[in-house]
Design a protein around this motif. Structure first.
Motif, mmCIF file in Angstrom:
data_model
loop_
_atom_site.group_PDB
_atom_site.id
_atom_site.type_symbol
_atom_site.label_atom_id
_atom_site.label_comp_id
_atom_site.label_asym_id
_atom_site.label_seq_id
_atom_site.Cartn_x
_atom_site.Cartn_y
_atom_site.Cartn_z
ATOM 1 N N ALA A 164 3.593 -11.397 -7.256
ATOM 2 C CA ALA A 164 4.372 -11.241 -6.028
ATOM 3 C C ALA A 164 4.545 -12.600 -5.344
ATOM 4 N N LYS A 165 3.470 -13.384 -5.356
ATOM 5 C CA LYS A 165 3.518 -14.691 -4.695
ATOM 6 C C LYS A 165 4.493 -15.624 -5.424
ATOM 7 N N GLU A 166 4.350 -15.639 -6.745
ATOM 8 C CA GLU A 166 5.253 -16.475 -7.568
ATOM 9 C C GLU A 166 6.701 -16.115 -7.309
ATOM 10 N N MET A 167 6.942 -14.806 -7.282
ATOM 11 C CA MET A 167 8.299 -14.318 -7.110
ATOM 12 C C MET A 167 8.860 -14.726 -5.750
ATOM 13 N N SER A 168 8.031 -14.604 -4.717
ATOM 14 C CA SER A 168 8.475 -14.969 -3.365
ATOM 15 C C SER A 168 8.850 -16.434 -3.304
ATOM 16 N N GLU A 169 8.070 -17.246 -4.039
ATOM 17 C CA GLU A 169 8.361 -18.682 -4.018
ATOM 18 C C GLU A 169 9.614 -19.012 -4.814
ATOM 19 N N ALA A 170 9.750 -18.343 -5.975
ATOM 20 C CA ALA A 170 10.903 -18.635 -6.837
ATOM 21 C C ALA A 170 12.195 -18.070 -6.250
ATOM 22 N N LEU A 171 12.090 -16.943 -5.566
ATOM 23 C CA LEU A 171 13.288 -16.305 -5.006
ATOM 24 C C LEU A 171 13.103 -16.144 -3.501
ATOM 25 N N PRO A 172 13.257 -17.236 -2.736
ATOM 26 C CA PRO A 172 12.915 -17.183 -1.305
ATOM 27 C C PRO A 172 13.788 -16.219 -0.501
ATOM 28 N N PHE A 173 14.942 -15.838 -1.026
ATOM 29 C CA PHE A 173 15.867 -14.991 -0.261
ATOM 30 C C PHE A 173 15.560 -13.506 -0.436
ATOM 31 N N VAL A 174 14.554 -13.153 -1.241
ATOM 32 C CA VAL A 174 14.254 -11.721 -1.432
ATOM 33 C C VAL A 174 12.944 -11.363 -0.717
ATOM 34 N N LYS A 175 12.786 -10.104 -0.570
ATOM 35 C CA LYS A 175 11.530 -9.618 -0.014
ATOM 36 C C LYS A 175 10.769 -8.921 -1.153
ATOM 37 N N VAL A 176 9.570 -9.377 -1.423
ATOM 38 C CA VAL A 176 8.785 -8.784 -2.515
ATOM 39 C C VAL A 176 7.723 -7.867 -1.901
ATOM 40 N N THR A 177 7.726 -6.638 -2.357
ATOM 41 C CA THR A 177 6.788 -5.674 -1.796
ATOM 42 C C THR A 177 5.827 -5.176 -2.869
ATOM 43 N N ASP A 178 4.573 -5.282 -2.555
ATOM 44 C CA ASP A 178 3.537 -4.719 -3.433
ATOM 45 C C ASP A 178 3.425 -3.237 -3.057
ATOM 46 N N ALA A 179 3.756 -2.342 -3.997
ATOM 47 C CA ALA A 179 3.882 -0.909 -3.671
ATOM 48 C C ALA A 179 2.616 -0.335 -3.048
ATOM 49 N N ASP A 180 1.471 -0.716 -3.611
ATOM 50 C CA ASP A 180 0.198 -0.188 -3.096
ATOM 51 C C ASP A 180 -0.084 -0.724 -1.699
ATOM 52 N N ASN A 181 0.173 -2.032 -1.575
ATOM 53 C CA ASN A 181 -0.044 -2.701 -0.303
ATOM 54 C C ASN A 181 0.897 -2.125 0.763
ATOM 55 N N HIS A 182 2.110 -1.839 0.339
ATOM 56 C CA HIS A 182 3.113 -1.270 1.234
ATOM 57 C C HIS A 182 2.610 0.061 1.800
ATOM 58 N N LYS A 183 2.134 0.893 0.884
ATOM 59 C CA LYS A 183 1.623 2.203 1.302
ATOM 60 C C LYS A 183 0.450 2.000 2.265
ATOM 61 N N GLN A 184 -0.404 1.037 1.911
ATOM 62 C CA GLN A 184 -1.592 0.782 2.720
ATOM 63 C C GLN A 184 -1.211 0.348 4.136
ATOM 64 N N GLN A 185 -0.176 -0.521 4.228
ATOM 65 C CA GLN A 185 0.188 -1.016 5.557
ATOM 66 C C GLN A 185 0.923 0.013 6.399
ATOM 67 N N VAL A 186 1.784 0.809 5.732
ATOM 68 C CA VAL A 186 2.506 1.835 6.500
ATOM 69 C C VAL A 186 1.547 2.948 6.900
ATOM 70 N N PHE A 187 0.726 3.354 5.936
ATOM 71 C CA PHE A 187 -0.116 4.529 6.168
ATOM 72 C C PHE A 187 -1.566 4.186 6.447
ATOM 73 N N GLY A 188 -1.906 2.893 6.339
ATOM 74 C CA GLY A 188 -3.310 2.478 6.476
ATOM 75 C C GLY A 188 -3.976 3.112 7.673
ATOM 76 N N ALA A 189 -3.319 2.980 8.853
ATOM 77 C CA ALA A 189 -3.921 3.494 10.086
ATOM 78 C C ALA A 189 -4.018 5.011 10.031
ATOM 79 N N THR A 190 -2.949 5.635 9.512
ATOM 80 C CA THR A 190 -2.954 7.108 9.432
ATOM 81 C C THR A 190 -4.024 7.579 8.449
ATOM 82 N N ILE A 191 -4.120 6.881 7.298
ATOM 83 C CA ILE A 191 -5.139 7.254 6.307
ATOM 84 C C ILE A 191 -6.525 7.113 6.930
ATOM 85 N N ALA A 192 -6.702 6.008 7.690
ATOM 86 C CA ALA A 192 -8.010 5.790 8.324
ATOM 87 C C ALA A 192 -8.309 6.900 9.331
ATOM 88 N N SER A 193 -7.288 7.309 10.116
ATOM 89 C CA SER A 193 -7.531 8.394 11.091
ATOM 90 C C SER A 193 -7.856 9.689 10.372
#
Lengths: 771, 252
Positions: free
Chosen positions: A609-638
């Motif tokens: 993901a890091k390599e890709m972000s550097e090579a293609l600065p105009f895109v947004k690279v999302t780690d699917a697991d991380n994405h779920k964790q950040q959107v739902f992290g707080a809800t999962i924790a509750s």
């Protein structure tokens, strides 16, 4: 006289009295808490909405904008009260450094803004619009909660230094569930940052008549105005803001409801046992001419005292607990205007609990009328009805040990008596399993299937821009050449219009591409395979009133084309309103391009993901697991916290009710226990018999509770999840839930049975067998 | 003659609210193998308490009780339970049974505790006992489906299932009509004739008259004793008169 009788009775039955009071306390605490939290949540959302002057209609837009055209639309539309266009400067997380923390892995669209001139204000923690000076940075409140930023930290945005001087409340984007976050800077600083990010626009309207928001939305779409991005309304902001805490309140409500049932069952059981015990006395009182109301008073007075004390303690406890539970609401949304109302409602709720308890006691005491003085004095309480037919004979039993047989036979013969304990154990198991299964489901890797995308490792997203074609080619080349990529597919999101059942047209975003490459779960039908097939997200299916097999007309510049709905799926992203098709329509404008990627080695996700972000600065690279964790992290924790609390509550109820039940059972069975001891049964024998009863009920309770949790519980969890746009939720469980939890319940029940029946061994034969 | 029970100087106190009531005040008595002994006395004289203490169902404050030369006063709970189950039988005034078991199951209950595998054998034995007491057809009835007299006879069968050395009966005819009481006494006499020692507490002079020795209690003490010898039916009325006269003397 009443005082003395009540005091003696309470002292004689300390455990039973305390248990009853505890249940009434718990019941009041939860009822009162739900009242306080609900009113404060609604109040805080209302206050925030008012202070921030949230737009009633918001169109996010990515791309060129014609402000004059928008201005004239606003002026011409009778429902528009006010109109403005705000800038939202989207800067990639890698360029944002807050103190020691970088937002590189942050999945939010982090944008920079200046304070709005007319409405949609960004507020400080006192609810006032913030006016930053040069070099000052105000950070979204969520980052304070997550510990990412602190006041006084130095921030570096695209190399420019700022000082974090405060946090801001954003009525639109406060919630972790909102996908964007706004930072606030001074106008001059903003101008210096403009070249570092991509500009998006927030086209905002305040309306005169909120009830006509839908009509306005259609008028906006019909006018063909800027619409390259999600459309949101003030109602939706309120829902997003209230969802996390709303789920917590819903869980308290569910547990509270079950506790109320359990409490009333315990009141019924203890009162009926007491009446049975006092049968002769009641008969005597009737015989000497005491009016029924006077006899009832003795019982009502005792429970009224317990209920009063329980309700008062419960009310005080709810005030104590509401503090920490309101903390999150206060932090994100500020104080509620209805705080004093919430206290009044809590007091009212406690009074209702008190009156319900008293009313229920009166209802149960109706049976006094049926007691015949003569027979009560002569024979005591009427005998329990025995099973009419006897199918299991001890003398014919060759399998079970005698004590086990006696225990089981007793449960089967006195089903009505044991029903109380059975239902309580069943509900305890339910309270235990449902939140844990929900947690397990939400945190399992397969949960992504509900998010509207398949089981991928990375997602590369790219918004439509002038360099779109070049960039697209660059991405495809990179993905084709990269050795770490096993498979990828391109999905293009395009905006169309679709005809609703009533003939009106509405915007629909369709993801075009090969949807079989990264399959998702369809809760009805399947993925589109033919060019004339389309799959709808469940929210869109509801919106357009379509089911699998129905047809839907899609309008593009090429004209109207009819599609057959091939499947319906859950989707919580992009506002939950998406569609999937395989056809490629060149005429419609591209909103964004997504590339779903599967890697050869999943341990390399972060690195790639890091390599890709550097090579293609105009895109947004999302780690699917991380994405779920950040959107739902707080809800999962509750949910996890709620699951843990439920586990403890359920075990506590199991222990307390088992203890209470066994104690009352032993008191009720005194003559039988004395007889068994007289004919040579040892205390160990008695212990084995009562343990068997406890275990037998527990086994049925756990089995029943598990079945209930997997059917009814799954539906309830599904209903809650449906508010996120997740339909047809199926529980993903873990062996420990169905093996470990029953063992815990078993241990608690065993311990409670042991303590509860310890008096059985001390029952004097002579005293209990003579008459 | 071999002593089955030997009680010496037994004292027993009940604590009621704030005061203590001494129910047995230094009672001493001996019951010999094969005897049929009755205990009579006015209400509150301590006769039932004597029966419960002699059988190890209730504890004593001081004194000594032996059963078949084994001291009951030094036995633990479990040992006492074993003795009651294996060597004693009990018949109560109110026949107390496990209501959810059939009559036959209630009868085999004390025996099954130690012989789970012998259920069939024990069931046959219970049926024989039921036949002997005249209620053979009620074996599989529930306890609430038979009369009080029939239930009391089932109680006697339960007391006999382990072939006890001694039977303790606490007013076994107290709750029955005279016809049922007569039948119950016939059962007791038959059991006694077969060699089982019986100690029976009663208010009824006619019942006591059928035993061979009557102990009279008053205020926690045995104050008199009447030796009647083994019963032969033609003289029952005489014996009843003797018991009544003695009882009146005790009560005065």
């Amino acid at each position: 006289m009443y005082y003395r009788m009540i005091r003696n009775d309470l002292l004689r039955n300390k455990l039973i009295s305390i248990t009853m009071m505890l249940f009434i306390t718990a019941m009041t605490t939860l009822v009162s808490l739900v009242a306080i939290l609900t009113i404060n949540l609604i109040g805080s959302i209302d206050t925030l909405t008012k202070q921030a002057e949230v737009p009633d209609f918001l169109q996010m837009h990515n791309g060129d904008i014609d402000t004059e055209r928008l201005q004239s639309f606003a002026a011409a539309h009778e429902n528009v009260k006010d109109f403005q266009v705000l800038d939202f400067l989207n800067i990639t997380g890698a360029k944002i450094q807050l103190g020691e923390n970088s937002l590189m892995d942050n999945i939010q669209d982090n944008g920079f803004s200046t304070q709005s001139p007319k409405f949609d204000y960004l507020l400080d923690l006192d609810g006032q619009p913030i006016q930053p000076t040069e070099g000052e940075l105000y950070v979204p409140i969520g980052y304070m909660k997550e510990g990412i930023a602190q006041i006084g930290d130095e921030a570096k945005i695209a190399g420019k230094a700022f000082q974090i001087v405060g946090f801001l409340r954003d009525a639109q984007m406060n919630s972790p569930l909102a996908s964007s976050k706004r930072f606030l800077v001074h106008e001059k600083d903003y101008q210096e940052l403009v070249s570092e990010g991509t500009l998006e626009y927030l086209i905002e309207f305040q309306l005169k008549a909120l009830s006509k928001t839908n009509e306005f939305e259609t008028a906006y779409a019909d006018a063909g105005l800027e619409a390259n991005g999600p459309t949101l309304t003030s109602g939706l902001f309120k829902i997003i803001n209230g969802l996390s805490d709303g789920i917590m309140i819903a869980m308290i409500l569910l547990v509270g409801f079950l506790i109320v049932i359990i409490a009333f069952m315990c009141i019924r059981f203890t009162l009926l046992t007491k009446i049975e015990e006092d049968y002769r006395e009641i008969g005597t009182m009737k015989a000497i001419g005491l009016p029924l109301t006077d006899i009832k008073k003795i019982y009502v007075a005792k429970y009224a005292l317990l209920a009063l004390v329980g309700c008062l303690i419960g009310l005080l406890l709810s005030f104590t607990f509401s503090g920490p539970l309101l903390e999150n609401i206060r932090l994100y949304m500020g104080e509620s205007d209805y705080a004093s109302w919430s206290i009044l409602l809590a007091i009212f709720g406690s009074m209702v609990v008190f009156l319900l308890v008293i009313g229920y006691i009166h209802f149960l005491l109706r049976r006094f009328r049926k007691i015949s003085a003569a027979s009560a004095i002569r024979t005591g309480s009427p005998e329990e009805k025995n099973a009419r037919k006897n199918y299991f004979f001890l003398s014919k039993n060759r399998v079970l040990p005698t004590n086990v047989f006696i225990g089981i036979k007793d449960v089967l013969s006195r089903k009505k008596l044991y029903a109380t304990m059975l239902i309580v154990l069943l509900l305890s198991c339910f309270i235990m399993v449902v939140p844990w299964n929900t947690y397990q489901t939400v945190s399992s890797p397969t949960f992504t299937k509900y998010l509207g995308f398949g089981d991928m490792d990375l997602m590369v997203s790219m918004y439509q821009s002038d360099e779109h074609v070049d960039n697209e080619q660059q991405v495809v080349n990179y993905l084709n050449e990269s050795e770490s990529i096993e498979q990828f597919v391109q999905i293009t999101s395009k905006s169309f219009k679709a005809k609703k059942e009533d003939g009106s047209e509405e915007k629909i975003v369709i993801e075009l591409g090969d949807h079989n490459a990264f399959p998702i779960e369809y809760h009805a039908g399947k993925a589109p395979e033919q060019p004339n097939e389309i799959a709808l997200s469940s929210m869109n299916a509801t919106e357009f009133e379509k089911q699998v097999g129905d047809t839907i007309e899609i309008i593009s510049d090429n004209g109207t084309e009819t599609f057959v709905v091939s499947g319906i799926y859950s989707n919580i992203l992009n506002g939950g309103k998406t569609a999937k098709a395989i056809s490629s329509d060149e005429s419609a404008p591209t909103m964004r391009l997504n590339y779903y990627i599967k890697l050869n080695d999943t341990s390399q996700i972060a690195g790639t993901a890091k390599e890709m972000s550097e090579a293609l600065p105009f895109v947004k690279v999302t780690d699917a697991d991380n994405h779920k964790q950040q959107v739902f992290g707080a809800t999962i924790a509750s949910i996890k916290t709620a699951a843990n609390v439920s586990l403890i509550v359920a075990l506590f109820i199991t222990g307390l009710v088992s203890l209470l039940f066994m104690k009352l059972l032993v008191a009720k069975d005194r003559p039988a226990i004395a007889m068994l001891k007289a004919i040579g049964f040892t205390n160990q024998d008695l212990s084995k018999q009562y343990t068997t009863r406890g275990m037998f009920i527990l086994i049925i309770g756990v089995a029943g509770g598990s079945i209930l949790a997997n059917t009814f519980g799954e539906s309830i969890a599904g209903m809650v999840m449906a508010s996120f746009g997740i339909e047809a939720l199926t529980f993903v469980s873990h062996p420990i839930i169905y093996l470990g939890f029953p063992v815990l319940m078993l241990l608690v029940t065993l311990l409670a049975t042991k303590i509860g029946t310890s008096q059985a061994g001390k029952i004097a034969i002579a005293e209990n067998i003579k008459e | 003659m071999k002593k089955v029970i030997n009680a010496q100087h037994i004292h027993k106190t009940f604590a009621a609210e704030k005061e203590k009531v001494m129910v047995l005040k230094g009672v001493s008595t001996t019951i010999y193998k094969g005897e049929f002994v009755s205990v009579m006395g006015p209400s509150g004289s301590g006769k039932s308490t004597l029966l419960y203490t002699l059988s190890g169902m209730d504890t004593i404050d001081s004194g000594e009780i032996t059963f078949n030369d084994q001291s009951l006063t030094v036995c633990g709970e479990t040992e006492l339970s074993d003795i009651r189950r294996q060597q004693m039988g009990f018949v109560f005034q109110q026949p107390t049974f496990l209501k959810n078991l059939a009559i036959i199951d209630n009868i085999v209950l004390p025996a099954l505790r130690d012989n789970r595998k012998k259920g069939k054998e024990l069931a046959n034995k219970a049926k024989q006992l039921l036949e002997r007491t005249g209620i053979g057809d009620l074996a599989y009835r529930m306890t609430n489906q038979v009369s009080g007299g029939q239930l009391q006879r089932a109680g006697i069968c339960r007391a006999l299932i382990n072939e006890p050395k001694m039977i303790f009966a606490d007013e076994p005819t107290g709750a029955l009509n005279s016809k049922s009481a007569e039948e119950i006494m016939k059962n007791f006499l038959q059991i006694n004739q077969e060699g089982t020692t019986i100690l029976l507490v009663t208010h009824d002079a006619k019942v006591a008259a059928q035993s061979e020795r009557v102990l009279f209690m008053k205020d926690g003490q045995i104050v008199d004793e009447l030796h009647l010898g083994k019963l032969s039916n033609p003289f029952l009325e005489n014996r009843t008169e003797k018991v009544t006269r003695k009882m009146l003397k005790v009560e005065m």
